[in-house]
Write an enzyme that holds these catalytic residues in place. Structure first.
Site, mmCIF file in Angstrom:
data_model
loop_
_atom_site.group_PDB
_atom_site.id
_atom_site.type_symbol
_atom_site.label_atom_id
_atom_site.label_comp_id
_atom_site.label_asym_id
_atom_site.label_seq_id
_atom_site.Cartn_x
_atom_site.Cartn_y
_atom_site.Cartn_z
ATOM 1 N N ARG A 191 0.999 -1.364 -0.126
ATOM 2 C CA ARG A 191 -0.115 -0.084 0.024
ATOM 3 C C ARG A 191 0.980 1.277 -0.031
ATOM 4 O O ARG A 191 2.038 1.031 0.524
ATOM 5 C CB ARG A 191 -1.114 -0.072 1.184
ATOM 6 C CG ARG A 191 -1.753 -1.310 1.294
ATOM 7 C CD ARG A 191 -2.635 -1.242 2.791
ATOM 8 N NE ARG A 191 -3.444 -2.341 3.001
ATOM 9 C CZ ARG A 191 -3.406 -3.218 3.664
ATOM 10 N NH1 ARG A 191 -2.246 -3.355 4.061
ATOM 11 N NH2 ARG A 191 -4.225 -4.093 3.695
ATOM 12 N N ARG B 106 -0.325 -2.493 -6.615
ATOM 13 C CA ARG B 106 -0.582 -3.600 -5.633
ATOM 14 C C ARG B 106 -1.667 -4.358 -6.236
ATOM 15 O O ARG B 106 -1.530 -5.681 -6.132
ATOM 16 C CB ARG B 106 -1.142 -2.993 -4.515
ATOM 17 C CG ARG B 106 -1.659 -3.731 -3.259
ATOM 18 C CD ARG B 106 -2.010 -2.912 -2.209
ATOM 19 N NE ARG B 106 -2.937 -3.958 -1.051
ATOM 20 C CZ ARG B 106 -2.213 -4.696 -0.197
ATOM 21 N NH1 ARG B 106 -1.120 -4.666 0.032
ATOM 22 N NH2 ARG B 106 -3.310 -5.127 0.578
ATOM 23 N N HIS C 118 -2.234 2.388 -5.729
ATOM 24 C CA HIS C 118 -3.156 1.027 -5.431
ATOM 25 C C HIS C 118 -3.100 -0.008 -6.809
ATOM 26 O O HIS C 118 -3.229 -1.154 -6.540
ATOM 27 C CB HIS C 118 -4.168 1.494 -4.992
ATOM 28 C CG HIS C 118 -4.579 0.502 -3.790
ATOM 29 N ND1 HIS C 118 -4.055 0.293 -2.830
ATOM 30 C CD2 HIS C 118 -5.840 -0.455 -3.721
ATOM 31 C CE1 HIS C 118 -4.683 -0.575 -1.885
ATOM 32 N NE2 HIS C 118 -5.626 -0.985 -2.608
ATOM 33 N N HIS D 248 -4.005 -9.042 3.752
ATOM 34 C CA HIS D 248 -5.414 -9.372 4.141
ATOM 35 C C HIS D 248 -5.869 -10.171 5.225
ATOM 36 O O HIS D 248 -5.522 -11.132 5.146
ATOM 37 C CB HIS D 248 -6.159 -9.925 2.685
ATOM 38 C CG HIS D 248 -6.101 -8.940 1.286
ATOM 39 N ND1 HIS D 248 -6.116 -9.488 0.282
ATOM 40 C CD2 HIS D 248 -5.854 -7.614 1.348
ATOM 41 C CE1 HIS D 248 -5.974 -8.383 -0.661
ATOM 42 N NE2 HIS D 248 -5.870 -7.354 0.095
ATOM 43 N N TYR E 243 -8.878 -11.460 -6.744
ATOM 44 C CA TYR E 243 -7.820 -11.471 -7.734
ATOM 45 C C TYR E 243 -8.031 -13.033 -8.663
ATOM 46 O O TYR E 243 -7.648 -13.036 -9.914
ATOM 47 C CB TYR E 243 -6.551 -11.650 -7.310
ATOM 48 C CG TYR E 243 -6.273 -10.094 -6.773
ATOM 49 C CD1 TYR E 243 -6.076 -9.192 -7.464
ATOM 50 C CD2 TYR E 243 -6.338 -10.054 -5.230
ATOM 51 C CE1 TYR E 243 -5.964 -7.809 -7.024
ATOM 52 C CE2 TYR E 243 -5.898 -8.768 -4.576
ATOM 53 C CZ TYR E 243 -5.934 -7.577 -5.539
ATOM 54 O OH TYR E 243 -5.918 -6.474 -4.800
ATOM 55 N N LYS F 113 -2.252 -2.292 7.844
ATOM 56 C CA LYS F 113 -3.395 -1.683 8.674
ATOM 57 C C LYS F 113 -3.562 -2.287 10.004
ATOM 58 O O LYS F 113 -3.071 -3.727 10.286
ATOM 59 C CB LYS F 113 -4.773 -2.256 7.975
ATOM 60 C CG LYS F 113 -4.864 -1.226 6.592
ATOM 61 C CD LYS F 113 -6.293 -1.707 6.086
ATOM 62 C CE LYS F 113 -6.401 -1.024 4.644
ATOM 63 N NZ LYS F 113 -7.830 -1.247 4.088
#
Length: 299
Positions: free
Chosen positions: A149, A248, A245, A271, A280, A173
């Protein structure tokens, strides 16, 4: 007007028992308020005890007629389920009219991705004869090569890089740390940037460990990375609307196309839920469908 909607008790339940954030609490209360406004507008019922499933279905149809997006409808249904579940729990209603409500089917928007050729074009277009260009090339290799990110890129520290093991430590995150392999090309460019470019920057106090710095000797901003990538896209004539992004997304998509394990990709992207990573696989199917359409003799 609906009598005794019990919104204050519902708010306290969400806050104290469910432990939801204030934003989530406000969203749930707003969803219930929409239902109350609808019922009041049509003068349908006087108490929450009398609301039934058919009326809830009619309310959802009303939202649809107003063009409310499917994902917003799904969120509203989630709010209603929480509300009527609370009323049932507190024995304020005899049965839950929202129990059988189903969220509308909607296809998640797939992110834009770049081909490997387009990635190469972007990186190759960087003028490495300048100090800024050398830094930008190293940044692009790390951003794409590690699937970071933009916030993770600008906060990457020199102490997070293990050159011998060819890994970097990334804080994502929720301050969750993860370890990501880094390629030899990216490591080589980082080494050149540190020894030949960064060493000449007058670093401001508190920024000594940040890897990528601006001319003022402080860590980069998100907007500076965004602007850099937009400039590269214009330079190469790339017509796609891209951002940091996008690199990514491209990183993950290219791994899926190459046959990488989805769990490994989930770990590298950071994630918390694999369903986020599974998008994806949809991208990969669209890619394969495009190949068949373009090259199969029957198409």
């Amino acid at each position: 007007m609906i009598i005794k909607p019990h919104l204050e008790e519902f708010r306290i339940y969400l806050k104290l028992e469910r432990g939801l954030s204030q934003n989530s609490v406000d969203a749930y209360l707003n969803d219930v308020s929409k239902l109350m406004q609808y019922m009041e507008f049509l003068n349908l019922k006087s108490t929450v005890r009398e609301i039934n499933q058919d009326e809830l279905q009619a309310f959802l149809g009303w939202l649809q007629e107003f063009g409310i997006p499917a994902n917003t409808q799904a969120r509203i249904i989630s709010g209603l389920k929480a509300y009527f579940g609370f009323l049932l729990l507190e024995k304020l209603i005899p049965e839950d009219p929202a129990q059988m409500l189903e969220a509308p089917k909607f296809r998640r928007k797939l992110p834009d991705v770049l081909s490997i050729y387009e990635i190469d074009e972007l990186i190759s277009s960087i003028d490495v004869s300048t100090a800024e260009g050398m830094r930008n090339k190293a940044m692009m290799e790390v951003l794409y090569g590690c699937g970071l990110r933009v916030s993770e890129l600008i906060n990457l520290k020199i102490s997070d890089i293990n050159i011998l093991a060819e890994f970097i430590k990334v804080t994502g995150k929720g301050n969750k740390e993860r370890i990501i392999p880094i390629g030899s090309t990216a490591l080589k460019l980082i080494s050149i940037y540190i020894s030949e470019i960064r060493v000449h920057v007058k670093i401001k106090k508190g920024n000594e460990d940040f890897l990528f710095l601006n001319r003022l000797g402080t860590k980069l901003s998100r907007i500076s990375v965004f602007t850099m990538i937009k400039a590269l896209a214009n330079k190469t004539g790339l017509k796609k609307n891209i951002s940091p992004h996008t690199l990514r997304h491209s990183f993950a998509t290219h791994l899926v196309e190459g046959g990488a394990d989805l769990r490994a990709i989930q770990e590298m992207l950071g994630h918390s839920n694999i369903t986020t990573t599974e998008i994806y696989t949809h991208l990969d199917r669209d890619y394969l469908r495009g190949i068949i359409t373009q090259y199969h003799p029957r198409n």
